[in-house]
Design an enzyme around this catalytic site. Structure first.
Site, short mmCIF file in Angstrom:
data_model
loop_
_atom_site.label_atom_id
_atom_site.label_comp_id
_atom_site.label_asym_id
_atom_site.label_seq_id
_atom_site.Cartn_x
_atom_site.Cartn_y
_atom_site.Cartn_z
N HIS A 6 51.49 101.82 44.76
CA HIS A 6 51.29 100.78 43.73
C HIS A 6 52.12 101.18 42.52
O HIS A 6 51.67 101.94 41.66
CB HIS A 6 49.81 100.67 43.37
N GLY A 45 54.74 95.32 31.98
CA GLY A 45 54.55 95.10 30.55
C GLY A 45 54.88 93.68 30.14
O GLY A 45 54.88 92.75 30.94
N GLY A 46 55.19 93.51 28.87
CA GLY A 46 55.53 92.20 28.33
C GLY A 46 54.36 91.43 27.76
O GLY A 46 54.54 90.34 27.21
N GLU A 47 53.16 91.97 27.82
CA GLU A 47 51.99 91.25 27.34
C GLU A 47 51.91 91.19 25.82
O GLU A 47 51.14 90.41 25.27
CB GLU A 47 50.71 91.88 27.91
N THR A 88 51.09 91.20 35.95
CA THR A 88 50.72 90.03 35.15
C THR A 88 51.79 88.96 35.16
O THR A 88 51.50 87.76 35.27
CB THR A 88 50.48 90.45 33.68
N TYR A 131 49.60 88.81 40.06
CA TYR A 131 48.21 88.56 39.69
C TYR A 131 47.72 87.19 40.19
O TYR A 131 46.55 86.99 40.45
CB TYR A 131 48.07 88.56 38.17
N HIS A 161 42.77 100.69 40.38
CA HIS A 161 42.26 100.91 39.02
C HIS A 161 40.75 101.17 39.00
O HIS A 161 40.09 100.93 38.00
CB HIS A 161 42.58 99.72 38.10
N ARG A 195 39.11 102.95 36.01
CA ARG A 195 39.41 102.47 34.65
C ARG A 195 38.19 102.50 33.73
O ARG A 195 38.32 102.64 32.52
CB ARG A 195 40.03 101.08 34.67
N ASP A 197 50.80 103.48 39.35
CA ASP A 197 50.96 102.27 38.54
C ASP A 197 52.15 102.44 37.61
O ASP A 197 52.19 101.92 36.50
CB ASP A 197 49.69 101.95 37.75
#
EC number: 3.4.19.-
Length: 388
Positions: free
Chosen positions: A60, A67-69, A98, A129, A223, A226, A283
């Site tokens: 994974h 990123g980019g959020e 995402t 996602y 995850h 988490r 990740d």
């Protein structure tokens, strides 16, 4: 092309003792107590005083970046091949997270072929996602059956405000299509499931398994470490036969919320979860927040694949887990879960993916991917195409 590894203490991942390994081209040809130096030209690697492991599998990882959020400027870069090889990673499975709009399946597939050309093995999952799944060909079954690099679906998000809030019926259908097409081409066709911090945790998957004919083994849940609450739910889920995965890329200052992978592994085993149900993944290439001493976010950094082996090493050196137990989570376990039959173990006929580490420090010394020496003395000897 022959390579002879001599005198290493070999974990296949089971410990099989001091052995010599003869690599013929890209495969492991022979494993014997002693193999004489060939009369023809061959590369000789003296592994005296070192441990020999199967090449690591990172199942994974965001090979085209993530990123980019927080805006386009927070998009992370693509994986560099040497960031994988110097971390002992010889096989990757790329995913989209995402952003299923500017991160495309076409780009993901191209990057997998790029990494393969540079020297490591690369596979991908179809989708991101979002549900409905954004495939390459228009159908899950076409992607898996007709494109050799695509081995499953994901990462489909649940228990997260950023997910498409899929229903149990939608997830069941995705899993069924992935399973049927996977069987047709010799892989498991698993659904890689991103599990967020939502209070529903794993309940959607439990509903799928309890109300349909879909097996719990068609899902690979990431995850799980988490949060403490999710981790505890993951223990019960794994006891019922589910596959759980711990993410190694974290920020040390966020550990008051997360469960450290090495500790999570030990705790889950103490609760009676079979080791075969557990994997680690990096990740890698995700965007990680950076905090100051007052836990105020001050910037971002990129999650590194090197964290994968770091956590396995901590499980061995700090948590005192047996070597053959700890290394399974990045070798034989992901290979078995995903159906990567040529990967994950040191056996005759398997791909010649090998990691040699110092016996005392566990530091990586030499890495071979498909029989080719990629790292020697801890330094990359095969570089990325544009790395000069």
């Amino acid at each position: 092309m022959l390579t002879l590894i001599k005198n290493g203490l070999v974990y296949s991942p089971d410990f099989i003792g001091k052995k010599d390994i003869l690599i013929t081209s890209d495969k492991i040809g022979y494993i014997l107590d002693t193999i004489e130096t060939p009369a023809v030209p061959a590369t000789i690697i003296d592994a005296e005083g070192k441990l020999v492991f199967p090449g690591f599998i990172d199942s994974h990882i965001h090979i085209i970046g993530a990123g980019g959020e927080e805006g386009f400027h927070t998009r992370t870069p693509e994986l560099r091949m040497t960031d994988a090889t110097t971390a002992g990673i010889t096989t990757v499975v790329g995913v989209i997270g995402t952003d299923g709009t500017t991160r495309t399946m076409e780009a993901l597939l191209a990057k997998a072929y790029s990494l393969e050309n540079e020297g490591i093995s690369a596979f991908i999952h179809t989708g991101s996602y979002q549900v409905p799944v954004k495939t390459l060909s228009g159908k899950i079954e076409n992607d898996i059956m007709l494109i050799d690099k695509i081995i499953g679906v994901g990462e489909v998000a649940i228990a997260d405000a950023r997910s498409s809030q899929p229903t149990s019926r939608e997830l069941a259908r995705i899993a069924s299509l992935a399973m049927i097409s996977g069987k047709a081409c010799g892989v498991k066709g698993v659904v890689n499931v991103h599990v967020g911090e939502g209070p529903d945790r794993l309940s959607l998957l439990e509903e799928v398994v309890s109300t349909t004919n879909v097996s719990i083994t068609q899902f690979h849940c990431t995850h799980i470490n988490r949060t403490r609450n999710l981790f505890e739910a993951g223990i019960e889920y794994a006891k019922r036969g589910g596959f759980v995965d711990f993410t190694t890329c974290t920020d040390p200052k966020s550990m008051q919320k997360e469960v450290k992978c090495s500790k999570a592994l030990k705790e889950m085993l103490e609760h009676g979860v079979p080791i075969e149900q557990i994997t680690f993944t990096s990740d890698g290439q995700i965007s990680l927040p950076v905090f100051d001493d007052n836990l105020k976010q001050v910037g971002f950094k990129v999650g590194k694949p090197a964290t994968l082996y770091r956590e396995v090493k901590d499980a061995i050196l700090e948590e005192q887990l047996p070597i053959e137990t700890a290394i399974r989570v990045i070798t034989s376990n992901p290979a078995e879960i995903l159906g990567l039959n040529a990967k994950g173990s040191i056996k005759e006929g398997k791909d010649a993916d090998v990691v040699i580490v110092d016996k005392e420090t566990m530091v990586i010394d030499t890495v071979l991917a498909r029989g080719k020496v990629m790292v020697q003395g801890g330094e990359a000897v095969v570089k990325d195409v544009f790395e000069w």
